[in-house]
Design an enzyme around this catalytic site. Structure first.
Site, PDB file in Angstrom:
ATOM      1  N   VAL A 236       0.839  -1.197   0.000  1.00 56.75           N
ATOM      2  CA  VAL A 236       0.000   0.000   0.000  1.00 56.75           C
ATOM      3  C   VAL A 236       0.879   1.254   0.000  1.00 56.75           C
ATOM      4  CG1 VAL A 236      -1.801   1.296   1.214  1.00 56.75           C
ATOM      5  CG2 VAL A 236      -1.870  -1.210   1.223  1.00 56.75           C
ATOM      6  N   ARG A 316      -3.447   0.773  10.758  1.00 55.92           N
ATOM      7  CA  ARG A 316      -4.158   0.247  11.922  1.00 55.92           C
ATOM      8  C   ARG A 316      -4.170   1.325  13.004  1.00 55.92           C
ATOM      9  NH1 ARG A 316      -6.165  -2.639   9.177  1.00 55.92           N
ATOM     10  NH2 ARG A 316      -6.394  -4.885   9.184  1.00 55.92           N
ATOM     11  N   GLU A 345     -12.665  -0.571  17.262  1.00 59.74           N
ATOM     12  CA  GLU A 345     -13.583  -0.335  16.143  1.00 59.74           C
ATOM     13  C   GLU A 345     -14.914  -1.022  16.400  1.00 59.74           C
ATOM     14  OE1 GLU A 345     -11.631  -1.305  12.437  1.00 59.74           O
ATOM     15  OE2 GLU A 345     -10.192   0.303  12.684  1.00 59.74           O
ATOM     16  N   HIS A 364     -13.205   2.610   8.604  1.00 59.52           N
ATOM     17  CA  HIS A 364     -12.402   1.500   8.067  1.00 59.52           C
ATOM     18  C   HIS A 364     -12.887   1.106   6.656  1.00 59.52           C
ATOM     19  CE1 HIS A 364      -9.723  -2.093   9.412  1.00 59.52           C
ATOM     20  NE2 HIS A 364      -9.578  -1.861   8.120  1.00 59.52           N
ATOM     21  N   LEU A 365     -12.775   2.061   5.769  1.00 62.19           N
ATOM     22  CA  LEU A 365     -13.276   1.872   4.400  1.00 62.19           C
ATOM     23  C   LEU A 365     -12.174   1.600   3.384  1.00 62.19           C
ATOM     24  CD1 LEU A 365     -15.989   4.699   4.048  1.00 62.19           C
ATOM     25  CD2 LEU A 365     -16.327   2.250   4.435  1.00 62.19           C
ATOM     26  N   ALA A 367     -10.472  -0.830   2.304  1.00 62.37           N
ATOM     27  CA  ALA A 367     -10.579  -1.955   1.361  1.00 62.37           C
ATOM     28  C   ALA A 367     -11.957  -2.015   0.715  1.00 62.37           C
ATOM     29  CB  ALA A 367     -10.302  -3.256   2.096  1.00 62.37           C
TER      30      ALA A 367
HETATM   31  N1  LIG Z   1      -7.683   0.589   5.973  1.00 60.00           N
HETATM   32  C1  LIG Z   1      -7.823  -0.509   5.309  1.00 60.00           C
HETATM   33  O1  LIG Z   1      -8.916  -0.941   4.977  1.00 60.00           O
HETATM   34  C2  LIG Z   1      -6.605  -1.264   4.906  1.00 60.00           C
HETATM   35  C3  LIG Z   1      -6.559  -1.941   3.684  1.00 60.00           C
HETATM   36  C4  LIG Z   1      -5.394  -2.632   3.348  1.00 60.00           C
HETATM   37  C5  LIG Z   1      -4.330  -2.672   4.228  1.00 60.00           C
HETATM   38  N2  LIG Z   1      -4.443  -2.033   5.410  1.00 60.00           N
HETATM   39  C6  LIG Z   1      -3.341  -2.029   6.354  1.00 60.00           C
HETATM   40  O2  LIG Z   1      -2.251  -1.360   5.769  1.00 60.00           O
HETATM   41  C7  LIG Z   1      -1.034  -1.874   6.259  1.00 60.00           C
HETATM   42  C8  LIG Z   1      -0.108  -2.157   5.103  1.00 60.00           C
HETATM   43  O3  LIG Z   1      -0.648  -3.126   4.238  1.00 60.00           O
HETATM   44  P1  LIG Z   1       0.241  -3.681   3.039  1.00 60.00           P
HETATM   45  O4  LIG Z   1      -0.632  -4.531   2.217  1.00 60.00           O
HETATM   46  O5  LIG Z   1       0.982  -2.587   2.403  1.00 60.00           O
HETATM   47  O6  LIG Z   1       1.250  -4.573   3.848  1.00 60.00           O
HETATM   48  P2  LIG Z   1       2.748  -4.892   3.477  1.00 60.00           P
HETATM   49  O7  LIG Z   1       3.141  -6.034   4.312  1.00 60.00           O
HETATM   50  O8  LIG Z   1       2.901  -5.018   2.001  1.00 60.00           O
HETATM   51  O9  LIG Z   1       3.545  -3.588   3.940  1.00 60.00           O
HETATM   52  C9  LIG Z   1       3.824  -3.287   5.261  1.00 60.00           C
HETATM   53  C10 LIG Z   1       5.203  -2.697   5.294  1.00 60.00           C
HETATM   54  O10 LIG Z   1       5.434  -2.216   6.603  1.00 60.00           O
HETATM   55  C11 LIG Z   1       6.795  -2.420   6.872  1.00 60.00           C
HETATM   56  N3  LIG Z   1       7.079  -2.346   8.285  1.00 60.00           N
HETATM   57  C12 LIG Z   1       7.019  -3.319   9.229  1.00 60.00           C
HETATM   58  N4  LIG Z   1       7.398  -2.830  10.409  1.00 60.00           N
HETATM   59  C13 LIG Z   1       7.697  -1.528  10.223  1.00 60.00           C
HETATM   60  C14 LIG Z   1       8.151  -0.498  11.077  1.00 60.00           C
HETATM   61  N5  LIG Z   1       8.378  -0.715  12.377  1.00 60.00           N
HETATM   62  N6  LIG Z   1       8.360   0.725  10.546  1.00 60.00           N
HETATM   63  C15 LIG Z   1       8.132   0.957   9.234  1.00 60.00           C
HETATM   64  N7  LIG Z   1       7.709   0.010   8.385  1.00 60.00           N
HETATM   65  C16 LIG Z   1       7.490  -1.213   8.873  1.00 60.00           C
HETATM   66  C17 LIG Z   1       7.088  -3.758   6.261  1.00 60.00           C
HETATM   67  O11 LIG Z   1       8.466  -3.932   6.026  1.00 60.00           O
HETATM   68  C18 LIG Z   1       6.297  -3.700   4.987  1.00 60.00           C
HETATM   69  O12 LIG Z   1       7.092  -3.253   3.915  1.00 60.00           O
HETATM   70  C19 LIG Z   1      -1.418  -3.062   7.098  1.00 60.00           C
HETATM   71  O13 LIG Z   1      -1.493  -2.663   8.438  1.00 60.00           O
HETATM   72  C20 LIG Z   1      -2.793  -3.416   6.644  1.00 60.00           C
HETATM   73  O14 LIG Z   1      -3.513  -4.091   7.610  1.00 60.00           O
HETATM   74  C21 LIG Z   1      -5.546  -1.328   5.769  1.00 60.00           C
HETATM   75  O1  LIG Z   2      -6.107  -5.218   6.537  1.00 61.72           O
HETATM   76  C1  LIG Z   2      -6.941  -5.082   5.657  1.00 61.72           C
HETATM   77  O2  LIG Z   2      -6.985  -5.805   4.657  1.00 61.72           O
HETATM   78  C2  LIG Z   2      -7.905  -3.966   5.755  1.00 61.72           C
HETATM   79  O3  LIG Z   2      -7.833  -3.364   6.973  1.00 61.72           O
HETATM   80  C3  LIG Z   2      -9.289  -4.320   5.362  1.00 61.72           C
HETATM   81  O4  LIG Z   2     -10.040  -4.788   6.431  1.00 61.72           O
HETATM   82  P1  LIG Z   2     -11.542  -5.201   6.172  1.00 61.72           P
HETATM   83  O5  LIG Z   2     -11.506  -6.483   5.419  1.00 61.72           O
HETATM   84  O6  LIG Z   2     -12.143  -5.366   7.507  1.00 61.72           O
HETATM   85  O7  LIG Z   2     -12.166  -4.127   5.361  1.00 61.72           O
END
Ligand SMILES: NC(=O)c1ccc[n+]([C@@H]2O[C@H](COP(=O)([O-])OP(=O)(O)OC[C@H]3O[C@@H](n4cnc5c(N)ncnc54)[C@H](O)[C@@H]3O)[C@@H](O)[C@H]2O)c1
Ligand SMILES: O=C(O)[C@H](O)COP(=O)(O)O
Length: 628
Positions: A236, A316, A345, A364-365, A367
């Site tokens: 992301v 998160r 949440e 939490h939108l 995704a």
């Molecule tokens: N809001 C949502 O609906 C939503 C949707 C998708 C992902 N997310 C969240 O976004 C985050 C990232 O997702 P992603 O798919 O990119 O994951 P990812 O694993 O591809 O990327 C996470 C990155 O964080 C890095 N990391 C780990 N510890 C760290 C630290 N202490 N300092 C800095 N970087 C660090 C890792 O090396 C990795 O490159 C996750 O927490 C995921 O749950 C939220």
């Molecule tokens: O970590 C994730 O993939 C996102 O936070 C999405 O969470 P959700 O499936 O509850 O929308």
């Protein structure tokens, strides 16, 4: 048929193989992930290897184990509980229809949203799989309640902070996620929050809906030329970076694990945590919630930030100390925050953070796009089905990920490893008290090119399962070994053989125990057996200091005798007389007319009487019957 095999020890060996041994060598790679002892529900894949064709070695297509000769159908896939029923898959949060359809084609799908923790625990006992999003807490209690049946938890998304991974591992439950399908959606939401916050979109919209026209109140800030720090440069984070560069922002990133060349490729400089937070005008959070990142943004870190910094969080809630953020907003250190995620949440209705005038909040939108939800649903449905079928998942979170091509190559060695473990433990006097096992892999390949995790786990399974009621699989093998005080050390030896095959031989040594078959003990005092894969079939090639060459299937009688004419006939006669069919036989000896070992494969289990008769043949010094 007589053959001579070469090992590192000096010995002569001859082997007799009856035609029946050519047919099959059945074992189960898949059951490794799924088989439960004591008639618990199982899912089982049986592999059959042709004796004479390397070309029919199993291989993977789209992660499904197949063989080259499909017409022979040597792979049989059973996916059922012991009652033959379809697996039950509980879906506890809304999942895209396309994914549900994939699941329905395979199992019985129950969608039950909004369950209380107690309801979830009570339902889980009758489920083989559970699919969740971020709203379901999959706690230790859930794994306890699902013990013996729950085989896989699928997280329809990325973050697995709502799943107790340690408990999952202890219970041998595989956890898989869907890590890629919502990346773009989350990145787009990050950009949406960044721009909406900078231009007060949400606040001015609310004001207009309240009948006001406050043009002076909602003057925003520009993004072009500003520095954006991406904290967590993963999937992301890097997509947000690309998009922010399109807005003309100067993007830097902090990620201790990200490769600098990946960052450089999209024009992003990787910097330290402090440099990122002290120089940025905007900070966007994209790291996972882990013990290290928990509340990593706190009073201390806010104090280091530029006054008037703006923060976006679509990762998160727990990575921010929310009380500290309120203080930083109140003091003006943080001018604005745009938050999609919260420690709790949904947050409480009177949350100071959500209610803060300088906070833009979404529930939490990240995704939640139509496209991402369909993609995530299919991604997780396929991962869960794969796991239920026993395939090793590419998105396993608590098991070693083994690339499909490595797995395909290792498949016959996986069978060999389990059989060697199973055989070695049966040679231990009393079968217990094993504390230390040494495994030696001989291979022509560089030690770095040999991934032995799967082999080690299978040896562990072979050793532990016959002597305990533990259920061992790839997920919990190391944990179970540790729990039982079993230390498995590994050694790799480079030998001069063909690098075409990953392993030349596997040697299993059990140290500091007595053997019920003294000849299985090497000069150093440990039980020692060695095996090889020949034409796709696992073979036992060494017992103690004796070379043998028998295919590892069915049951085995090991017999040490004086090397003299007529022994094969005499023992064979006894077995024939008692209607025990010999599938193969091999004799290994140290030197002529001295001691020899006879390894006899038998289809049926000989009676005590039959075994006693073998034992009473004058030249037989000792014998043991082993189940493979
Ligand atoms: N809001 C949502 O609906 C939503 C949707 C998708 C992902 N997310 C969240 O976004 C985050 C990232 O997702 P992603 O798919 O990119 O994951 P990812 O694993 O591809 O990327 C996470 C990155 O964080 C890095 N990391 C780990 N510890 C760290 C630290 N202490 N300092 C800095 N970087 C660090 C890792 O090396 C990795 O490159 C996750 O927490 C995921 O749950 C939220
Ligand atoms: O970590 C994730 O993939 C996102 O936070 C999405 O969470 P959700 O499936 O509850 O929308």
């Amino acid at each position: 048929m007589a053959s001579f095999s070469a090992t590192t020890k000096p010995f002569f060996s001859s082997s007799i193989t009856s035609s029946s041994s050519k047919s099959t060598s059945k074992s189960s790679l898949l059951s490794f992930l799924n088989t439960a002892v004591n008639s618990k529900p199982i899912l089982k894949l049986s592999l059959s290897h042709s004796h004479n064709s390397q070309s029919r070695r199993p291989f993977f297509v789209n992660n499904v184990l197949k063989t080259a000769d499909a017409s022979q159908s040597p792979v049989s896939l059973e996916s059922s509980s012991s009652s033959g029923a379809k697996p039950t898959i509980l879906v506890s949060e809304k999942l895209g229809e396309a994914g549900l359809q994939v699941l329905r084609d395979f199992g019985r799908v129950e969608c039950a949203y909004g369950l209380s923790p107690e309801e979830l625990c009570s339902k889980i006992a009758s489920c083989d799989a559970l699919i969740v999003r971020s709203g379901t807490k999959v706690t230790r209690q859930v794994f306890e309640a699902g013990k013996g049946r729950l085989k896989v938890v699928g997280r329809a998304g990325v973050g697995i902070d709502n799943v107790d991974l340690q408990a999952a591992t202890e219970f041998g439950c595989l956890v898989v996620n869907a890590p890629t399908a919502n990346t773009i959606a989350a990145a787009e939401h990050g950009i949406a929050l960044l721009t909406a916050m900078a231009r007060n979109v949400a606040q001015s919209d609310a004001s207009m809906k309240a009948g006001q026209w406050q043009r002076n109140q909602y003057v925003g800030v520009s993004m072009v030329g500003k520095t954006l720090a991406i904290m967590g440069f993963g999937k992301v984070g890097s997509e947000v970076a690309r998009r922010a560069k399109g807005l003309g922002m100067n993007v830097i990133a902090h990620d201790p694990y990200a490769p600098a060349d990946r960052a450089r490729a999209i024009g992003v400089e990787l910097v330290s945590f402090d440099e990122a937070i002290t120089t940025a005008d905007f900070i966007s959070l994209h790291m996972p919630l882990t013990p290290t990142t928990n509340k990593i943004f706190n009073d201390n870190s806010f104090a280091k930030m530029k006054k008037g910094v703006r923060i976006i969080n679509v990762a998160r809630g727990g990575v921010i100390d929310e009380d500290a953020l309120v203080r930083a907003l109140d003091s003006g250190i943080v001018a604005q925050a745009a938050l999609d995620v919260f420690t709790e949440e949904p947050p409480s209705r009177d949350s100071k953070l959500v209610q803060h005038k300088n906070v833009t909040a979404t529930p939490h939108l990240g995704a939640s796009t139509i496209e991402a939800q369909e993609g995530v649903a299919i991604e997780i449905a396929e991962a869960v089905l794969g796991a239920l079928k026993g395939e090793l998942s590419a998105t396993a979170v608590n098991a070693p990920m083994v690339a499909a091509e490595v797995l395909s190559e290792l498949a016959p060695y996986v069978v060999l490893a389990e059989k060697l473990g199973r055989l070695a433990v049966q040679l231990v006097s009393g079968g217990s008290g094993i504390k230390s096992v040494k495994v030696v892999y001989r291979s022509a390949r560089d030690p770095d090119d040999l991934d032995t995790r799967l082999l080690r786990a299978m040896i562990t399974k072979g050793i532990i399962e016959p002597i305990s009621n533990s259920y061992v699989n790839l997920v919990n093998a190391d944990f179970t070994a540790k729990q039982k005080g079993l230390r498995i050390s590994e050694e790799r030896m480079v030998v001069d053989s063909s690098p075409e095959f990953p392993v030349d031989s596997i040697q299993v040594q059990i140290c500091n125990v007595d053997s019920k078959f003294a000849s299985a003990t090497s000069e150093n005092g440990e039980i020692n057996i060695e095996g090889k894969v020949k034409y796709g079939v696992p073979h036992l090639t060494c017992v103690g200091s004796f070379g043998v060459d028998v295919s590892l299937e069915g049951n085995l009688i090991l017999c040490r005798q004086q090397d003299q004419p007529g022994m094969i006939g005499r023992v064979g006669n006894i077995l024939g007389h008692h209607n025990v069919n010999v599938s193969f036989m091999s004799v290994g000896r140290t030197s002529r007319r001295k001691q020899a070992i006879m390894a006899i494969g038998v289809d049926e289990e000989p009676s005590k009487d039959t075994l006693q008769k073998i034992g009473s043949v004058p030249a037989v010094d000792e014998f043991v019957f082993l189940k493979l």
